[in-house]
Write a protein that holds these residues in place. Structure first.
Motif, PDB file in Angstrom:
ATOM      1  N   LYS A   1      46.014  39.128  38.920  1.00 54.76           N
ATOM      2  CA  LYS A   1      45.487  39.388  40.261  1.00 54.76           C
ATOM      3  C   LYS A   1      44.034  39.819  40.127  1.00 54.76           C
TER       4      LYS A   1
ATOM      5  N   PRO B   1      40.496  41.615  40.824  1.00 55.83           N
ATOM      6  CA  PRO B   1      40.175  42.933  41.387  1.00 55.83           C
ATOM      7  C   PRO B   1      39.499  42.804  42.758  1.00 55.83           C
ATOM      8  N   GLN B   2      39.481  43.901  43.499  1.00 52.67           N
ATOM      9  CA  GLN B   2      38.912  43.914  44.842  1.00 52.67           C
ATOM     10  C   GLN B   2      37.382  43.887  44.792  1.00 52.67           C
TER      11      GLN B   2
ATOM     12  N   TYR C   1      34.153  53.335  49.784  1.00 53.64           N
ATOM     13  CA  TYR C   1      34.948  52.188  50.222  1.00 53.64           C
ATOM     14  C   TYR C   1      36.120  52.705  51.055  1.00 53.64           C
TER      15      TYR C   1
ATOM     16  N   ARG D   1      35.126  55.842  45.565  1.00 57.51           N
ATOM     17  CA  ARG D   1      35.969  55.189  44.563  1.00 57.51           C
ATOM     18  C   ARG D   1      35.137  54.773  43.352  1.00 57.51           C
TER      19      ARG D   1
ATOM     20  N   TYR E   1      33.109  45.790  41.868  1.00 58.31           N
ATOM     21  CA  TYR E   1      34.560  45.719  42.034  1.00 58.31           C
ATOM     22  C   TYR E   1      35.168  47.113  41.911  1.00 58.31           C
ATOM     23  N   LEU E   2      36.281  47.324  42.612  1.00 55.77           N
ATOM     24  CA  LEU E   2      37.009  48.585  42.527  1.00 55.77           C
ATOM     25  C   LEU E   2      37.778  48.673  41.216  1.00 55.77           C
TER      26      LEU E   2
ATOM     27  N   GLY F   1      40.721  49.477  38.844  1.00 51.23           N
ATOM     28  CA  GLY F   1      42.165  49.611  39.016  1.00 51.23           C
ATOM     29  C   GLY F   1      42.756  48.811  40.150  1.00 51.23           C
ATOM     30  N   SER F   2      41.946  47.953  40.797  1.00 50.95           N
ATOM     31  CA  SER F   2      42.464  47.202  41.950  1.00 50.95           C
ATOM     32  C   SER F   2      43.043  45.850  41.569  1.00 50.95           C
ATOM     33  N   GLY F   3      42.773  45.386  40.352  1.00 52.67           N
ATOM     34  CA  GLY F   3      43.279  44.076  39.938  1.00 52.67           C
ATOM     35  C   GLY F   3      44.302  44.198  38.826  1.00 52.67           C
ATOM     36  N   SER F   4      44.748  43.082  38.318  1.00 55.71           N
ATOM     37  CA  SER F   4      45.714  43.054  37.225  1.00 55.71           C
ATOM     38  C   SER F   4      45.495  41.807  36.385  1.00 55.71           C
TER      39      SER F   4
END
Length: 512
Positions: free
Chosen positions: A123, A125-126, A147, A152, A175-176, A178-181
């Motif tokens: 996924k 990240p944001q 954000y 953040r 990008y944030l 910890g927001s993706g995978s």
């Protein structure tokens, strides 16, 4: 990298330690029980590591993949080798090569599976905007941004970062954290389930050859090699022989150099050649390169080990050193040529050199059990090899840790050199902190070579391709020690050998 590479050292280190501790027990209980326990430890360890990644707990990754995975490998690694040496006394090198071919060549089968699982589970990240549109705040070396009404932590991705990540849809910007995978957690859990099933099925099919077994119609030929003994050395005596420690150094030095490269093989390709040949060294090419060196590892385990049956184990290792030492010393020169020209020749030399080196690396593990059986006899070959694998434990620390430390030292020196070329006001505008906070900024990955290269004067040479030069020279020096250890191995002193009883009926059978 400093947080992740030790996991690689942990799993290989505990493989050797657990094999050494369990060696005598494995000889008593047979291969099945040991391999079943190894399957549970390794498969379960991967599942726990997957959970650790999904929950962002690095300690679980160390426990699962590092500790349990290493113990599982140690329990399941030695018994099949010892079993086949006894079933095929006439082809010891071939037998060990065939066994370890699966261990070294597994990447050829598993890599496409891993890539597919990562592709369907990752996924992105944001993304919150470009660097110019987001107000960045630097605290303690880390960067933050507002954000959704909250402050953040964020990370800034450069064009080069986006290229190296290989994530579809990723673009330069903020990008944030910890927001993706990456999909690694789910992938590891799935692999753990699969490995558990396959290893269990393999374990229950193993059976032990009877003592002094000989294949039908085979008579041991007259011994013409002084390093091939017809006597056995007891497991409790073997570590008193100088030959044990000479082979230990032989395996350890070759493994240290090989592991140093294996642990960062993909990173080296990306960092060294993506700039010089961006149209050729694509993500697909890099994956192909990894498959290629895996094939070299696989081919070395079966090919060189088979040749060693007729050529001799000591001569094989001598050849490995005589070729590997100049190849390691040559790699920095190849890198220099790659950055100075867009020719494909340096890339071809780099790939070919690494395939050869990794074929020797794989062969070292395949030939060593046969080398031990030649010198110490086959009666306790499993337990002896378990203790010999402590050399692999040593190598798993020296290789990856050394390359990480040397690279980190070279990287920090390169960063400091680049910072001297940048106006302090430009540095502050980019990172929100002055140069006096450089160490904290580097530790938090806020300042990287890629980001500094966007600020330095035009024509400044990117130091990234040269970060591994000291490591290659160190590996070449380490191999010189192994060369001497192997070259000076002499026949076993008779005072260390056992008084044998008569041979058992070769047509009898036994199993555990």
């Amino acid at each position: 990298m400093p947080s992740v590479v030790p996991i690689f050292s942990t799993i290989l280190g505990l493989q050797g330690i657990s094999a050494a501790i369990a060696g005598k027990w494995q000889e008593e209980k047979g291969p099945r029980l040991s391999c079943v326990l190894g399957a549970f430890c390794y498969g379960g360890g991967l599942m726990i590591a997957g959970v650790g990644i999904l929950t962002h707990q690095l300690s679980l990754v160390y426990l699962g993949y590092g500790v349990l995975g290493g113990i599982g490998m140690g329990l399941a690694y030695v018994p099949p080798i010892a079993m086949l040496i006894r079933w095929f006394p006439d082809r010891r090198g071939l037998a060990t090569g065939m066994t370890l071919m699966g261990f070294g060549g597994g990447a050829l089968v598993v890599t496409p599976i891993i890539n597919y699982l990562l592709k369907i589970t990752h996924k992105a990240p944001q993304y919150i905007g470009s660097v110019d549109s987001v107000q960045l705040i630097t605290e303690g070396g880390r960067q933050f941004a507002h954000y959704a009404g909250e402050l953040r932590e964020v990370v800034v991705a450069t064009t080069r970062d986006v290229y190296i990540c290989h994530i579809e849809g990723l673009q330069e910007g903020v990008y944030l954290v910890g927001s993706g995978s990456t999909g690694a957690g789910t992938t590891l859990f799935a692999l753990g389930t699969g490995f558990l099933g396959v290893m269990m099925a393999s374990a229950i099919s193993l059976r032990t050859a009877p003592p002094n077994y000989r294949p039908a119609g085979w008579t041991p030929p007259p011994v013409t090699n002084a390093l091939v003994s017809t006597k056995n050395v007891h497991i409790d005596t073997v570590m008193k022989t100088p030959q044990f420690w000479q082979i230990w150094l032989t395996l350890g030095t070759l493994s240290s150099a090989g592991m140093a490269g294996v642990s960062v093989a993909k990173t080296m390709m990306s960092e060294i050649f993506t700039q010089a040949l961006p149209d050729i060294v694509t993500p697909v090419f890099t994956s192909t390169y990894i498959m290629l060196i895996s094939a070299g590892n696989l081919g070395g385990r079966i090919g060189w080990s088979t040749v060693s049956d007729s050529f001799g184990r000591q001569r094989m290792f001598t050849m490995f050193y005589c070729v590997s030492i100049p190849l390691f010393a040559m790699i920095p020169l190849v890198v220099q040529q790659a950055t100075a020209t867009s020719s494909l020749i340096p890339l071809a030399l780099f790939c070919t050199s690494n395939v050869i080196i990794y074929s020797f690396f794989g062969a070292a593990y395949a030939i060593t059990p046969a080398y031990e059986a030649d010198l110490f006899g086959s009666k306790y070959c499993g337990a002896i090899h378990g203790r010999m694998l402590t050399a692999s434990s040593m190598a798993s620390v020296i290789g990856p840790v050394t390359i990480t430390l040397l690279r980190s030292k070279s990287e920090l020196a390169a960063i400091k050199d680049l910072v001297l070329k940048i106006d302090p006001s430009v540095f502050y505008t980019k990172f929100g902190a002055d140069v006096s906070q450089l160490d904290a900024l580097v530790k938090a990955k806020t300042v990287t070579i890629n980001k500094l290269m966007e600020l330095v004067p035009a024509g400044t040479v990117d130091p990234t391709p040269y970060l591994y030069n000291s490591t290659m020279y160190c590996a070449a020096g380490l191999l010189c020690i192994g060369f001497v250890a192997n070259y000076t191995i002499k026949p076993i002193d008779p005072k260390y050998t056992m008084i044998e009883q008569g041979p058992a009926d070769p047509n009898s059978d036994s199993s555990h």
